[in-house]
Design a protein around this motif. Structure first.
Motif, PDB file in Angstrom:
ATOM      1  N   GLN A   1      32.545  46.896  34.651  1.00  0.00           N
ATOM      2  CA  GLN A   1      33.370  46.590  35.816  1.00  0.00           C
ATOM      3  C   GLN A   1      33.959  47.859  36.440  1.00  0.00           C
ATOM      4  O   GLN A   1      34.078  47.945  37.656  1.00  0.00           O
ATOM      5  CB  GLN A   1      34.488  45.611  35.432  1.00  0.00           C
ATOM      6  CG  GLN A   1      35.245  45.047  36.611  1.00  0.00           C
ATOM      7  CD  GLN A   1      34.379  44.194  37.522  1.00  0.00           C
ATOM      8  OE1 GLN A   1      33.546  43.438  37.063  1.00  0.00           O
ATOM      9  NE2 GLN A   1      34.580  44.308  38.817  1.00  0.00           N
TER      10      GLN A   1
ATOM     11  N   ASN B   1      33.483  48.928  40.270  1.00  0.00           N
ATOM     12  CA  ASN B   1      34.624  49.191  41.155  1.00  0.00           C
ATOM     13  C   ASN B   1      34.509  50.569  41.805  1.00  0.00           C
ATOM     14  O   ASN B   1      34.834  50.732  42.981  1.00  0.00           O
ATOM     15  CB  ASN B   1      35.937  49.070  40.387  1.00  0.00           C
ATOM     16  CG  ASN B   1      36.230  47.631  40.000  1.00  0.00           C
ATOM     17  OD1 ASN B   1      35.721  46.694  40.602  1.00  0.00           O
ATOM     18  ND2 ASN B   1      37.045  47.459  38.975  1.00  0.00           N
TER      19      ASN B   1
ATOM     20  N   SER C   1      34.219  51.088  45.865  1.00  0.00           N
ATOM     21  CA  SER C   1      35.121  51.929  46.655  1.00  0.00           C
ATOM     22  C   SER C   1      34.350  53.014  47.390  1.00  0.00           C
ATOM     23  O   SER C   1      34.713  53.401  48.505  1.00  0.00           O
ATOM     24  CB  SER C   1      36.203  52.539  45.771  1.00  0.00           C
ATOM     25  OG  SER C   1      35.650  53.439  44.849  1.00  0.00           O
TER      26      SER C   1
ATOM     27  N   THR D   1      33.940  45.012  49.232  1.00  0.00           N
ATOM     28  CA  THR D   1      34.508  44.236  48.138  1.00  0.00           C
ATOM     29  C   THR D   1      33.365  43.658  47.319  1.00  0.00           C
ATOM     30  O   THR D   1      32.208  43.649  47.759  1.00  0.00           O
ATOM     31  CB  THR D   1      35.389  43.091  48.674  1.00  0.00           C
ATOM     32  OG1 THR D   1      34.555  42.174  49.392  1.00  0.00           O
ATOM     33  CG2 THR D   1      36.494  43.619  49.576  1.00  0.00           C
ATOM     34  N   GLN D   2      33.693  43.133  46.158  1.00  0.00           N
ATOM     35  CA  GLN D   2      32.655  42.546  45.315  1.00  0.00           C
ATOM     36  C   GLN D   2      32.062  41.318  46.004  1.00  0.00           C
ATOM     37  O   GLN D   2      30.854  41.088  45.945  1.00  0.00           O
ATOM     38  CB  GLN D   2      33.229  42.168  43.951  1.00  0.00           C
ATOM     39  CG  GLN D   2      32.172  41.685  42.988  1.00  0.00           C
ATOM     40  CD  GLN D   2      32.663  41.586  41.570  1.00  0.00           C
ATOM     41  OE1 GLN D   2      33.728  42.095  41.228  1.00  0.00           O
ATOM     42  NE2 GLN D   2      31.892  40.937  40.727  1.00  0.00           N
TER      43      GLN D   2
END
Length: 57
Positions: free
Chosen positions: A32, A36, A40, A45-46
């Motif tokens: 994760q 992330n 970024s 966004t996911q």
């Protein structure tokens, strides 16, 4: 003799493509934190990434 050599070479190519081709792209696992960091970097966004990937496959 030439027929056997051609058959043997075809088997080598078949098995080499079968084992490396399926594992090369889809077997990459990230955690994760890495996800992330990537999100970024690409400013997504996911949820946006998942939506994008659902349209491209």
């Amino acid at each position: 003799m030439k027929k056997y050599f051609s058959f043997f070479m075809a088997l080598i190519v078949l098995f080499s493509l079968g084992t490396s081709g399926t594992k090369g792209f889809a077997a990459t696992k990230i955690n994760q934190d890495e996800l992330n960091a990537y999100l970024s970097e690409v400013r997504m966004t996911q949820e946006e990434l998942e939506e994008y990937l659902s349209f491209t496959t």
